[in-house]
Design an enzyme around this catalytic site. Structure first.
Site, mmCIF file in Angstrom:
data_model
loop_
_atom_site.group_PDB
_atom_site.id
_atom_site.type_symbol
_atom_site.label_atom_id
_atom_site.label_comp_id
_atom_site.label_asym_id
_atom_site.label_seq_id
_atom_site.Cartn_x
_atom_site.Cartn_y
_atom_site.Cartn_z
ATOM 1 N N GLU A 115 0.978 -1.353 -0.182
ATOM 2 C CA GLU A 115 -0.208 0.153 -0.404
ATOM 3 C C GLU A 115 0.951 1.019 -0.313
ATOM 4 O O GLU A 115 2.229 0.998 0.479
ATOM 5 C CB GLU A 115 -0.834 -0.060 1.022
ATOM 6 C CG GLU A 115 -2.134 -1.113 1.221
ATOM 7 C CD GLU A 115 -3.334 -0.891 2.276
ATOM 8 O OE1 GLU A 115 -2.446 -0.323 3.214
ATOM 9 O OE2 GLU A 115 -3.887 -2.144 2.901
ATOM 10 N N GLU A 182 -8.631 1.654 -4.014
ATOM 11 C CA GLU A 182 -10.300 1.288 -3.554
ATOM 12 C C GLU A 182 -10.858 2.212 -3.110
ATOM 13 O O GLU A 182 -10.354 3.316 -2.291
ATOM 14 C CB GLU A 182 -9.666 -0.148 -1.969
ATOM 15 C CG GLU A 182 -10.825 -0.220 -1.632
ATOM 16 C CD GLU A 182 -9.786 -1.118 0.290
ATOM 17 O OE1 GLU A 182 -8.829 -1.372 -0.135
ATOM 18 O OE2 GLU A 182 -10.969 -1.393 0.499
#
Ligand code: KIV
Length: 264
Positions: A115, A182
């Site tokens: 991430e 996301e």
């Protein structure tokens, strides 16, 4: 049948075939998912919540990821396997990222996921130059939920959207080969996808991403509690696990999932 490679995924991307990915954690689900035609078997650190019962992925360790990656690899023959680098396992330095990623690759992963935005570019380049393909994760990055103030939709402001596009381009230049988006507005999912030459895999990022991912525990309606807007219960129409995975694949490939009701 041989296990899918990065080249096979690139061919699908070039042919504008939607890529399907499912988060799973064990051998039985791996078998069911790949038999239903899922392209990418993803071992996510969401297992901290779905399997371990924590309220975030932060407690998950590299050892946990190795255990679940081995199980998924043992249960599958053809799916492309991506494994998540957990919180704290790659942020200190590129060398730390390599050490952690190497353990996941030794467990059988074909690619690792991490991430973060441009700050991760150095680590991405370090891994890629040493033979480890990297998938990114932008938008709602659950490992940063404390800093984000919870699990919230990202990229709603102009500034946030521009930052995300810039991060994605920087990571692509560093050698990243795929990125998960996301919980961002569908318009931003489309914009990012059009700005990149690598595939985008959306989860709550609209229908225009190059592919879609859902957690198996969400699409099979196993995980209790409040559902995110992007979740669709494929068990409701499928009736059994194999049919639910197959319907997910069918709807993503046809472009009918996600629908407007799953988008921000
Ligand atoms: O951990 C996970 O399951 C994920 C998905 C949301 C892609 O990161």
């Amino acid at each position: 049948m041989m296990r899918m490679t990065l080249k096979d995924l690139a061919k699908k991307f070039d042919a504008k075939e939607k890529i399907t990915m499912v988060t799973i954690y064990d051998a039985s689900f791996a078998t069911a998912a790949e038999q239903a035609g899922v392209d990418i078997l993803f071992i996510g650190d969401s297992l901290g919540m779905t399997v371990q019962g924590h309220d975030s992925p932060l407690p998950v360790t590299v050892d946990d990821m190795v255990y679940h990656t081995r199980a998924v690899v043992r249960g599958s023959k053809q799916g492309f396997v991506i494994s998540d680098l957990p919180f704290g396992a790659y942020h200190e330095s590129p060398a730390q990222a390599f050490h952690s990623a190497a353990q996941l690759m030794r467990a059988g992963a074909n690619m690792v996921k991490l991430e973060g935005g441009a700050v991760m570019a150095e680590a991405v380049e370090f891994l890629v130059k040493r033979g480890i393909p990297v998938c990114g994760h932008l938008g709602l990055t659950p490992q940063s939920y404390n800093a984000l103030g919870g699990f919230r939709v990202q990229g709603k402001s102009d500034e946030g959207a521009q930052q995300l596009i810039s991060d994605a381009k920087t990571l692509q230049s560093a050698g990243m080969s795929m990125v998960v988006l996301e919980a961002v507005p569908a318009t931003l999912g489309k914009q990012v996808t059009e700005s990149l030459t690598m595939p985008t895999i959306g989860i709550g990022a609209g229908p225009d991403c190059s592919g879609q991912v859902l957690l198996a525990y969400d699409l099979l309606d196993i995980f209790p509690g409040k559902k995110a807007k992007f979740v669709k219960n494929f068990m409701a129409t499928g009736g059994n696990v194999s049919a639910a995975f197959a319907n997910f694949v069918k709807e993503v490939k046809a472009g009918t999932f996600p629908g407007p009701e799953h988008c921000y």
